[in-house]
Scaffold this active site. Structure first.
Site, PDB file in Angstrom:
ATOM      1  N   SER A 286      30.828  28.628  33.798  1.00 15.84           N
ATOM      2  CA  SER A 286      31.249  29.989  34.125  1.00 15.84           C
ATOM      3  C   SER A 286      32.627  30.331  33.598  1.00 15.84           C
ATOM      4  O   SER A 286      32.880  31.463  33.169  1.00 15.84           O
ATOM      5  CB  SER A 286      31.211  30.181  35.647  1.00 15.84           C
ATOM      6  OG  SER A 286      29.914  29.957  36.149  1.00 15.84           O
TER       7      SER A 286
ATOM      8  N   HIS B  63      36.401  31.417  37.180  1.00 17.03           N
ATOM      9  CA  HIS B  63      36.041  32.673  36.533  1.00 17.03           C
ATOM     10  C   HIS B  63      37.282  33.436  36.074  1.00 17.03           C
ATOM     11  O   HIS B  63      37.352  33.914  34.938  1.00 17.03           O
ATOM     12  CB  HIS B  63      35.229  33.541  37.501  1.00 17.03           C
ATOM     13  CG  HIS B  63      33.889  32.974  37.836  1.00 17.03           C
ATOM     14  ND1 HIS B  63      32.894  33.710  38.453  1.00 17.03           N
ATOM     15  CD2 HIS B  63      33.355  31.737  37.630  1.00 17.03           C
ATOM     16  CE1 HIS B  63      31.820  32.955  38.624  1.00 17.03           C
ATOM     17  NE2 HIS B  63      32.086  31.752  38.138  1.00 17.03           N
TER      18      HIS B  63
END
Length: 295
Positions: A199, A245
């Site tokens: 991610s 993220h």
């Protein structure tokens, strides 16, 4: 008296090779018209050329060759690196399914935690010298939905960036974004919190895509909506390492900005410096965090 015999003088007007002064020749380079001997003659479409002209033509050809927006070489397959990264993630996912949780424990992103399976008070994690976890964790997935979403994002965003940046710059973007995501997790998350997944790197591609679209003056709404949805999921779903993220997103945007806005005259230097600065920030942050945990 007897006349001493010797070599006959060369015919009048016969030139010598400009690279080998002891060799006569009647051949001249079709580009510069300098005399060249058989050893120096390089066959061309018309006549022969000398090594200097051939080298100069090759250098000029490389300099004038079409380049990507960021200065990379144009290639026929702009999905090659993306396909390799995708294949690596799938291969590691299959290995995780086969090996079980042990592989995740050994390669996942972990700051500093006690591992009872090792006996005694044996600690594992980045703070204990296992720096490789910051990269290996970016190729680990346990759930099919997790790898599915990440690989869908990779396939959607990767080829466009690979085509715009070139392969080497694209690899640098992906790897540094992954490291930045792991670094922010290391700094902000609980030291015993295990995290994994691509991610951070994928969010780096999101940030880079936004910068690229802005640079190309494209409509920003599609990538803006997609990024907003992913950020909403990041902060509303449980069990998501939001630090990875955000770290990947910021690093990807910063690297892409340096790559697509670098001045043409010193493009490579600016791009390398941008990547080096981001890496330096990652290293400094990790060193400080390590001192806090074990210092």
């Amino acid at each position: 008296m007897t006349e001493q015999q010797g070599q006959q003088p060369p015919p009048a007007g016969l030139a010598v090779c400009y690279r080998h002064k002891d060799r006569e020749t009647g051949i001249r380079c079709t580009r510069c018209e300098r005399p060249i001997c058989p050893e120096c003659m390089i066959s061309a479409s018309v006549g022969y050329q000398c090594p200097s002209c051939v080298q100069g033509a090759s250098a000029a050809s490389r300099a004038s060759a079409p380049r990507t927006l960021a200065g990379g070489s144009l290639v026929a397959d702009t999905r090659l690196v993306t396909k390799i990264i995708l294949a690596l993630n799938v291969a590691v996912f299959i290995a995780v399914l086969s090996a079980g949780d042990r592989l995740v424990t050994d390669l996942g992103m972990l700051g500093h935690a006690w591992d009872p399976s090792r006996g005694g008070w044996d600690f594992i994690g980045v703070a204990d010298g296992q720096w490789y976890r910051m990269l290996t964790s970016a190729f680990l997935h346990q759930e099919i939905w997790h790898i599915g979403f990440n690989m869908l994002g990779l396939w959607f965003l990767g080829p466009q960036l690979e085509a715009a940046l070139g392969r080497l710059r694209y690899i640098a973007l992906y790897v540094i974004s992954a490291l930045a995501g792991s670094a922010l997790s290391y700094v902000l998350a609980a030291p015993n919190q295990l995290s994994l997944g691509a991610s951070g790197a994928i969010f780096g591609l999101f940030g880079a895509t936004a910068v690229l679209m802005r640079r190309m003056r494209y409509d920003m709404r599609p990538i803006g909506v997609l990024l907003a949805i992913n950020l909403l999921i990041t902060f509303t779903w449980s069990g998501i390492a939001w630090q990875a993220h955000i770290g990947g997103l910021v690093a990807g945007a910063a690297i892409a900005y340096g790559m697509v806005h670098a001045p043409r005259t010193r493009r490579t230097a600016v791009q390398v410096a941008t990547c080096a600065v981001v890496l330096a920030v990652i290293v400094v942050a990790c060193v400080i965090r390590t001192q806090q945990l074990v210092g």
